[in-house]
Design a protein around this motif. Structure first.
Motif, PDB file in Angstrom:
ATOM      1  N   PRO A 113       3.126  -5.435   0.603  1.00 39.00           N
ATOM      2  CA  PRO A 113       2.797  -6.863   0.523  1.00 39.00           C
ATOM      3  C   PRO A 113       2.932  -7.612   1.847  1.00 39.00           C
ATOM      4  O   PRO A 113       2.170  -8.537   2.099  1.00 39.00           O
ATOM      5  CB  PRO A 113       3.782  -7.402  -0.519  1.00 39.00           C
ATOM      6  CG  PRO A 113       4.796  -6.340  -0.714  1.00 39.00           C
ATOM      7  CD  PRO A 113       4.215  -5.037  -0.274  1.00 39.00           C
ATOM      8  N   ASP A 114       3.877  -7.226   2.700  1.00 39.00           N
ATOM      9  CA  ASP A 114       4.085  -8.001   3.932  1.00 39.00           C
ATOM     10  C   ASP A 114       2.865  -7.939   4.854  1.00 39.00           C
ATOM     11  O   ASP A 114       2.423  -8.956   5.390  1.00 39.00           O
ATOM     12  CB  ASP A 114       5.324  -7.518   4.687  1.00 39.00           C
ATOM     13  CG  ASP A 114       6.594  -7.829   3.908  1.00 39.00           C
ATOM     14  OD1 ASP A 114       6.513  -8.643   2.953  1.00 39.00           O
ATOM     15  OD2 ASP A 114       7.654  -7.247   4.227  1.00 39.00           O
ATOM     16  N   LYS A 115       2.336  -6.733   5.011  1.00 38.74           N
ATOM     17  CA  LYS A 115       1.164  -6.591   5.908  1.00 38.74           C
ATOM     18  C   LYS A 115      -0.035  -7.334   5.329  1.00 38.74           C
ATOM     19  O   LYS A 115      -0.796  -7.950   6.066  1.00 38.74           O
ATOM     20  CB  LYS A 115       0.821  -5.110   6.103  1.00 38.74           C
ATOM     21  CG  LYS A 115       1.743  -4.438   7.078  1.00 38.74           C
ATOM     22  CD  LYS A 115       1.119  -3.167   7.629  1.00 38.74           C
ATOM     23  CE  LYS A 115       2.066  -2.548   8.633  1.00 38.74           C
ATOM     24  NZ  LYS A 115       2.443  -1.188   8.315  1.00 38.74           N
ATOM     25  N   TYR A 149       3.607 -11.042  -6.523  1.00 36.86           N
ATOM     26  CA  TYR A 149       2.726 -11.540  -5.462  1.00 36.86           C
ATOM     27  C   TYR A 149       1.314 -11.771  -6.014  1.00 36.86           C
ATOM     28  O   TYR A 149       0.649 -12.750  -5.688  1.00 36.86           O
ATOM     29  CB  TYR A 149       2.657 -10.549  -4.292  1.00 36.86           C
ATOM     30  CG  TYR A 149       4.007 -10.228  -3.687  1.00 36.86           C
ATOM     31  CD1 TYR A 149       4.752 -11.217  -3.062  1.00 36.86           C
ATOM     32  CD2 TYR A 149       4.535  -8.943  -3.747  1.00 36.86           C
ATOM     33  CE1 TYR A 149       5.994 -10.934  -2.504  1.00 36.86           C
ATOM     34  CE2 TYR A 149       5.771  -8.647  -3.198  1.00 36.86           C
ATOM     35  CZ  TYR A 149       6.500  -9.645  -2.584  1.00 36.86           C
ATOM     36  OH  TYR A 149       7.723  -9.359  -2.036  1.00 36.86           O
ATOM     37  N   ASP A 152       4.875  -5.370  -6.702  1.00 33.64           N
ATOM     38  CA  ASP A 152       3.717  -6.136  -6.211  1.00 33.64           C
ATOM     39  C   ASP A 152       3.252  -7.189  -7.220  1.00 33.64           C
ATOM     40  O   ASP A 152       2.505  -8.109  -6.855  1.00 33.64           O
ATOM     41  CB  ASP A 152       2.531  -5.200  -5.915  1.00 33.64           C
ATOM     42  CG  ASP A 152       2.806  -4.293  -4.718  1.00 33.64           C
ATOM     43  OD1 ASP A 152       3.765  -4.577  -3.968  1.00 33.64           O
ATOM     44  OD2 ASP A 152       2.078  -3.305  -4.538  1.00 33.64           O
ATOM     45  N   PHE A 189       0.068  -9.931   3.419  1.00 31.92           N
ATOM     46  CA  PHE A 189       0.346 -11.363   3.599  1.00 31.92           C
ATOM     47  C   PHE A 189       0.028 -11.805   5.029  1.00 31.92           C
ATOM     48  O   PHE A 189      -0.612 -12.827   5.256  1.00 31.92           O
ATOM     49  CB  PHE A 189       1.808 -11.645   3.241  1.00 31.92           C
ATOM     50  CG  PHE A 189       2.176 -13.106   3.324  1.00 31.92           C
ATOM     51  CD1 PHE A 189       1.838 -13.983   2.303  1.00 31.92           C
ATOM     52  CD2 PHE A 189       2.850 -13.604   4.423  1.00 31.92           C
ATOM     53  CE1 PHE A 189       2.167 -15.338   2.382  1.00 31.92           C
ATOM     54  CE2 PHE A 189       3.187 -14.945   4.516  1.00 31.92           C
ATOM     55  CZ  PHE A 189       2.847 -15.807   3.487  1.00 31.92           C
ATOM     56  N   GLN A 190       0.462 -10.976   5.996  1.00 32.19           N
ATOM     57  CA  GLN A 190       0.189 -11.327   7.412  1.00 32.19           C
ATOM     58  C   GLN A 190      -1.308 -11.333   7.715  1.00 32.19           C
ATOM     59  O   GLN A 190      -1.803 -12.184   8.445  1.00 32.19           O
ATOM     60  CB  GLN A 190       0.781 -10.273   8.350  1.00 32.19           C
ATOM     61  CG  GLN A 190       2.258 -10.399   8.608  1.00 32.19           C
ATOM     62  CD  GLN A 190       2.817  -9.052   9.109  1.00 32.19           C
ATOM     63  OE1 GLN A 190       2.082  -8.139   9.500  1.00 32.19           O
ATOM     64  NE2 GLN A 190       4.135  -8.931   9.080  1.00 32.19           N
ATOM     65  N   MET A 198      -2.265  -3.751  -1.395  1.00 31.43           N
ATOM     66  CA  MET A 198      -0.786  -3.740  -1.362  1.00 31.43           C
ATOM     67  C   MET A 198      -0.231  -2.349  -1.647  1.00 31.43           C
ATOM     68  O   MET A 198       0.807  -1.980  -1.097  1.00 31.43           O
ATOM     69  CB  MET A 198      -0.230  -4.774  -2.335  1.00 31.43           C
ATOM     70  CG  MET A 198      -0.374  -6.178  -1.769  1.00 31.43           C
ATOM     71  SD  MET A 198       0.712  -7.358  -2.546  1.00 31.43           S
ATOM     72  CE  MET A 198      -0.072  -7.521  -4.092  1.00 31.43           C
TER      73      MET A 198
END
Ligand code: DON
Length: 379
Positions: free
Chosen positions: A145-147, A296, A293, A149-150, A140
């Motif tokens: 975090p988005d990448k 998450y 972060d 998560f994907q 992260m």
């Protein structure tokens, strides 16, 4: 005084009355009311510009007012579970089967860097799956975090940590960063010009989170590298679904190394306390994980930190935690600190039996359960 409720009170009453009036009263005798108000207002405005972690650090001391209570609860837990012989060392990694089953260490590190230890808290054991939390944090740091998560996801699998069927059945295939498949894929996200650079980056990052240099336990690495066919199979399966992001075998090898890093209970508790402290290592003061972060990471630990017994753990204990087949478990009380327990015999799910019992005992006695309003002082 209840933890969590004391911050503001400390800020607003810095000195106790000594019979001659409080500091504020004595100051107000020497200057007129208007000047006094101006000074107080200026001080409050100045304080509001202090960086939040500094204020939080200064006003939050989760253990200090109750240090004796915490010590006695930890001693009770140690005495209570010391002779518990249930569970069995992991043996699918041959080295782990040889570790003394009686080893037992407890450490608590608070966000204001108080340290309590008992038993074998200095014994270096392999971090194993607990490493997955910190590689997730590093991924992260690098990608956001988005990448992450994907590319990995965050759904509990409800299956064993090394499940092949979860990879096949789950829509994301990777599941989450804390099961073996998702963890190997998370390791594959770490950048570097070659395997060595990636591994050294991971090891250095763990050291910053622990607040001291950590090293590989060579014998654990050799033992695991010689027997990790299951993890290689998971990595190849991920490749079929295009859910691994570097060479599959290289990623398994780096992952095997990260699992073989040695930590003792005190270092592990400090790693947990860094998560509890918004990513700032309480010993070094360094911001080693981005503050944004942390939720998450803690959410993922809550959902999957103890694999297919994470639901029962949330029910009984209510703290984000992570276990490793080396016998360690770290549990995080956000804003307060972390407890790490090391005891090698495991239950069927691969979680240390004594560590679970100790943490549950301590969490209940000290009102740490996150889902209870009592954890923030609301009785
Ligand atoms: O990959 C493995 O199987 C081990 N290196 C780590 C597994 C583990 O620690 C699961 N923990 N409870």
């Amino acid at each position: 005084m209840a933890t969590g409720a004391r911050g503001n009170r400390v800020v607003l009453s810095p000195v106790q009355s000594d019979g001659a009036g409080s500091v504020f009263t004595r100051i107000s005798l020497a200057i007129n009311r208007v000047q006094f108000r101006a000074i107080v207002t200026a001080t409050l405005i100045a304080a509001s510009f202090l960086p939040v972690p500094l204020l939080a650090q200064a006003t939050r001391s989760p253990v200090a007012p109750r240090r004796e209570l915490v010590e006695s609860v930890v001693r009770e837990a140690y005495a209570h579970f010391r002779s518990d012989t249930s569970g069995k060392n992991a043996d699918y990694i041959p080295y782990l089967a040889q570790v003394d089953t009686k080893l037992f260490g407890i450490a608590i590190v608070t966000t204001d860097n108080q340290v309590l230890t008992l038993g074998d808290a200095d014994y270096a054991f392999s971090i194993q799956s607990i490493s997955k939390v910190f590689t997730l944090a590093l991924a992260m740091e690098e990608l956001g975090p988005d990448k992450v998560f994907q590319r990995i996801g965050s759904e509990p699998t409800g299956r064993a940590f090394n499940s092949v069927t979860a990879v096949v059945d789950m829509p994301t295939h990777t599941g989450n960063p804390l099961v073996n498949a998702g963890a190997i894929a998370t390791t594959s996200l770490i950048s570097g010009k070659d395997a060595n650079e990636k591994w050294n980056k991971i090891l250095a990052f763990y050291g910053k989170v622990a607040g001291e240099k950590l090293t590989l336990i060579e014998d654990v690495y050799k033992s695991e590298a010689a027997t990790n066919t299951g993890n290689k199979a998971l990595a190849m399966l991920l490749a079929k679904y295009e859910r691994i992001y570097a060479d599959p075998f290289e990623s398994v090898d780096i992952y095997t190394k990260q699992c073989s890093v040695g930590v003792n209970a005190t270092q592990l508790a400090r790693m947990g306390a860094t998560l509890a402290n918004n990513g700032v290592n309480p010993a070094t003061g360094e911001q080693v994980i981005k503050r944004e972060d942390i939720p998450y990471i803690l959410a993922t630990m809550t959902m999957a930190g103890l694999y297919d017994s994470s639901g029962g753990w949330a029910w009984h204990v209510g703290l984000p935690a992570k276990s490793g087949v080396g016998g360690g478990i770290v549990a995080v009380a956000p804003g307060k600190g972390a407890i790490a327990v090391f005891a090698p015999p495991l239950d069927e799910a691969g979680n240390s039996v004594k560590a679970q019992k100790v943490i549950e005992y301590v969490a209940i006695k000290l009102h740490f359960n996150l889902f209870s309003p009592g954890s923030v002082g609301l009785e």
